[in-house]
Design an enzyme around this catalytic site. Structure first.
Site, PDB file in Angstrom:
ATOM      1  N   ASN A  99       0.846  -1.197   0.000  1.00 60.22           N
ATOM      2  CA  ASN A  99       0.000   0.000   0.000  1.00 60.22           C
ATOM      3  C   ASN A  99       0.885   1.252   0.000  1.00 60.22           C
ATOM      4  OD1 ASN A  99       0.715   0.417   2.819  1.00 60.22           O
ATOM      5  ND2 ASN A  99      -0.596  -1.361   3.165  1.00 60.22           N
ATOM      6  N   SER A 137       8.067 -14.304  -3.416  1.00 60.43           N
ATOM      7  CA  SER A 137       7.218 -15.140  -2.562  1.00 60.43           C
ATOM      8  C   SER A 137       6.129 -14.315  -1.870  1.00 60.43           C
ATOM      9  CB  SER A 137       8.046 -15.866  -1.494  1.00 60.43           C
ATOM     10  OG  SER A 137       9.212 -16.413  -2.043  1.00 60.43           O
ATOM     11  N   LYS A 170      11.532 -19.855  -4.060  1.00 59.18           N
ATOM     12  CA  LYS A 170      10.626 -20.817  -4.694  1.00 59.18           C
ATOM     13  C   LYS A 170      10.176 -21.882  -3.683  1.00 59.18           C
ATOM     14  CE  LYS A 170      10.350 -19.111  -8.860  1.00 59.18           C
ATOM     15  NZ  LYS A 170       9.166 -18.267  -9.176  1.00 59.18           N
ATOM     16  N   SER A 211      12.953 -16.631 -21.386  1.00 55.17           N
ATOM     17  CA  SER A 211      12.238 -15.374 -21.133  1.00 55.17           C
ATOM     18  C   SER A 211      13.252 -14.285 -20.816  1.00 55.17           C
ATOM     19  CB  SER A 211      11.313 -15.554 -19.930  1.00 55.17           C
ATOM     20  OG  SER A 211      12.116 -15.796 -18.780  1.00 55.17           O
TER      21      SER A 211
HETATM   22  P1  NAI Z   1       9.329 -12.774 -17.462  1.00 56.94           P
HETATM   23  O1  NAI Z   1      10.460 -11.819 -17.546  1.00 56.94           O
HETATM   24  O2  NAI Z   1       8.437 -12.885 -18.642  1.00 56.94           O
HETATM   25  O3  NAI Z   1       8.379 -12.479 -16.226  1.00 56.94           O
HETATM   26  C1  NAI Z   1       8.789 -11.923 -15.022  1.00 56.94           C
HETATM   27  C2  NAI Z   1       7.968 -10.660 -14.831  1.00 56.94           C
HETATM   28  O4  NAI Z   1       8.060 -10.203 -13.498  1.00 56.94           O
HETATM   29  C3  NAI Z   1       8.428  -9.510 -15.722  1.00 56.94           C
HETATM   30  O5  NAI Z   1       7.348  -9.077 -16.512  1.00 56.94           O
HETATM   31  C4  NAI Z   1       8.819  -8.433 -14.710  1.00 56.94           C
HETATM   32  O6  NAI Z   1       8.551  -7.145 -15.188  1.00 56.94           O
HETATM   33  C5  NAI Z   1       7.939  -8.811 -13.535  1.00 56.94           C
HETATM   34  N1  NAI Z   1       8.335  -8.257 -12.239  1.00 56.94           N
HETATM   35  C6  NAI Z   1       9.556  -8.292 -11.646  1.00 56.94           C
HETATM   36  N2  NAI Z   1       9.503  -7.680 -10.441  1.00 56.94           N
HETATM   37  C7  NAI Z   1       8.216  -7.248 -10.278  1.00 56.94           C
HETATM   38  C8  NAI Z   1       7.537  -6.528  -9.257  1.00 56.94           C
HETATM   39  N3  NAI Z   1       8.172  -6.114  -8.152  1.00 56.94           N
HETATM   40  N4  NAI Z   1       6.225  -6.259  -9.411  1.00 56.94           N
HETATM   41  C9  NAI Z   1       5.570  -6.650 -10.534  1.00 56.94           C
HETATM   42  N5  NAI Z   1       6.163  -7.330 -11.540  1.00 56.94           N
HETATM   43  C10 NAI Z   1       7.474  -7.617 -11.408  1.00 56.94           C
HETATM   44  O7  NAI Z   1       9.987 -14.182 -17.106  1.00 56.94           O
HETATM   45  P2  NAI Z   1       9.391 -15.633 -16.825  1.00 56.94           P
HETATM   46  O8  NAI Z   1      10.590 -16.511 -16.839  1.00 56.94           O
HETATM   47  O9  NAI Z   1       8.269 -15.945 -17.713  1.00 56.94           O
HETATM   48  O10 NAI Z   1       8.891 -15.559 -15.325  1.00 56.94           O
HETATM   49  C11 NAI Z   1       7.550 -15.785 -14.909  1.00 56.94           C
HETATM   50  C12 NAI Z   1       7.537 -16.770 -13.754  1.00 56.94           C
HETATM   51  O11 NAI Z   1       7.953 -18.050 -14.238  1.00 56.94           O
HETATM   52  C13 NAI Z   1       8.484 -16.412 -12.610  1.00 56.94           C
HETATM   53  O12 NAI Z   1       7.878 -16.726 -11.382  1.00 56.94           O
HETATM   54  C14 NAI Z   1       9.650 -17.354 -12.863  1.00 56.94           C
HETATM   55  O13 NAI Z   1      10.401 -17.620 -11.698  1.00 56.94           O
HETATM   56  C15 NAI Z   1       8.901 -18.585 -13.333  1.00 56.94           C
HETATM   57  N6  NAI Z   1       9.705 -19.617 -13.987  1.00 56.94           N
HETATM   58  C16 NAI Z   1      10.466 -19.344 -15.089  1.00 56.94           C
HETATM   59  C17 NAI Z   1      11.240 -20.323 -15.687  1.00 56.94           C
HETATM   60  C18 NAI Z   1      12.074 -20.011 -16.903  1.00 56.94           C
HETATM   61  O14 NAI Z   1      12.922 -20.833 -17.285  1.00 56.94           O
HETATM   62  N7  NAI Z   1      11.861 -18.892 -17.574  1.00 56.94           N
HETATM   63  C19 NAI Z   1      11.266 -21.705 -15.165  1.00 56.94           C
HETATM   64  C20 NAI Z   1      10.388 -21.918 -14.022  1.00 56.94           C
HETATM   65  C21 NAI Z   1       9.660 -20.902 -13.456  1.00 56.94           C
END
Ligand code: NAI
Length: 286
Positions: free
Chosen positions: A78, A147, A190, A222
């Site tokens: 907030n 988290s 995680k 990504s």
């Molecule tokens: P991504 O870069 O597309 O998504 C991460 C997003 O989080 C970005 O859009 C970023 O702007 C946003 N973000 C970061 N800090 C933030 C905040 N304080 N408030 C709001 N938004 C915030 O990358 P991805 O990899 O698709 O990540 C999405 C989820 O998938 C994450 O939880 C990641 O840990 C998980 N994941 C990704 C894997 C991979 O190999 N890419 C594997 C397993 C899980």
């Protein structure tokens, strides 16, 4: 009647959030997204200029519509939480109502309710550092962004999630197995997210009958993953060692999210669902 989804963590067309939005849209859902404030301008202008049009194409040939993009910074609950240096930061000053509580209020005012809440965001400022070299500040920042952001999101959106609704987050197997290179406390974050998924499933289930699951996804190139620096190696490792030798597509994770959000998954809650070509089941590499 069509469902409405709010997907937090979409800022381009390369990540899991975008793919989940598409699968939900293909299943007939109305799409709202929450975009990290510093990434908002470029995301909205790219959308407007048609830069994502090719990736907006749905299986029936139509284009995914994003009804509204909300600015969001999920490390602040907030306005009282926001420090002066962020308030006055140029990248934040142009937007408003981007704390979690305010974003939920805005969605409520605009639409009344949602059916699906997706958390597809993570951030660990020291992710490239081994855990032994991670500072307290870096570790707590990873937990806060990756988290607690989910606890906060579900807490603030729960009152506007319709009966039968569900919530989904994204996790990674580094929570339970050693993945060298996934540092900075991100493995810890995680693990917390997966444990919280169980507790939140109980609390949201008893309170409102809402289901809570997390998808343990395999590696995807990504923006966030490229920043960690070992994503190509993880993709090669998976192709070489997983039961299914194909590369994982973001769409496969998106489709699992659409299933979990649907009545087909009406008895599934508190779960960690692996969408990783089966890599989690291997005991040794081949
Ligand atoms: P991504 O870069 O597309 O998504 C991460 C997003 O989080 C970005 O859009 C970023 O702007 C946003 N973000 C970061 N800090 C933030 C905040 N304080 N408030 C709001 N938004 C915030 O990358 P991805 O990899 O698709 O990540 C999405 C989820 O998938 C994450 O939880 C990641 O840990 C998980 N994941 C990704 C894997 C991979 O190999 N890419 C594997 C397993 C899980």
């Amino acid at each position: 009647k069509g469902k409405r989804a709010f997907i937090a963590g979409v800022a381009d067309d390369n990540g899991y959030g975008w793919a989940i939005a598409k699968s939900l849209a293909a299943a007939g859902a109305e799409i709202l997204v929450g975009t990290w404030v510093p990434a908002l301008n470029i995301f909205e202008s790219s959308l407007r200029r048609g830069k994502f049009d090719e990736s907006r194409v749905l299986p029936d040939g139509s284009l995914m519509e994003i009804t509204k993009v909300y600015p969001l910074d999920a490390v602040f609950d907030n306005p009282e939480d926001v420090p002066e240096e962020i308030k006055t930061n140029k990248r934040y000053a142009g937007s408003s109502n981007w704390t979690v509580q305010e974003a939920a209020e805005c969605v409520k005012n605009d639409f009344g309710s949602i059916d699906v809440l997706v958390h597809s965001l993570a951030n660990g400022p020291e992710v490239v550092k081994p855990l032994l070299e991670t500072s307290r500040k870096g570790y707590l920042a990873a937990i806060s962004a990756s988290s607690y952001s989910y606890v906060s999101l579900l807490k603030h959106f729960l009152p506007i999630i319709n009966p039968g609704g569900s919530s989904i987050s994204l996790t990674y197997i580094a929570s339970e197995r050693i993945i060298p290179g996934y540092g900075g406390g991100m493995s810890s974050a995680k693990a917390a997210l997966e444990s919280d998924t169980r507790v939140l499933a109980f609390e949201a289930g008893r309170k409102k009958g809402i289901r809570v699951n997390t998808i343990s996804a395999g590696p995807l190139r990504s923006r966030a993953a490229k920043a960690i620096g070992f994503i190509d190696m993880m993709i090669d490792y998976s192709s070489a060692n997983a039961p299914l030798e194909k590369e994982l597509s973001a769409e496969e994770v998106g489709n699992t999210a659409a299933f979990l959000a649907s009545p087909l998954a009406s008895a599934i809650t508190g779960g960690v669902i692996y969408v990783d070509n089966g890599l989690n089941a291997m005991g040794v590499g081949v």
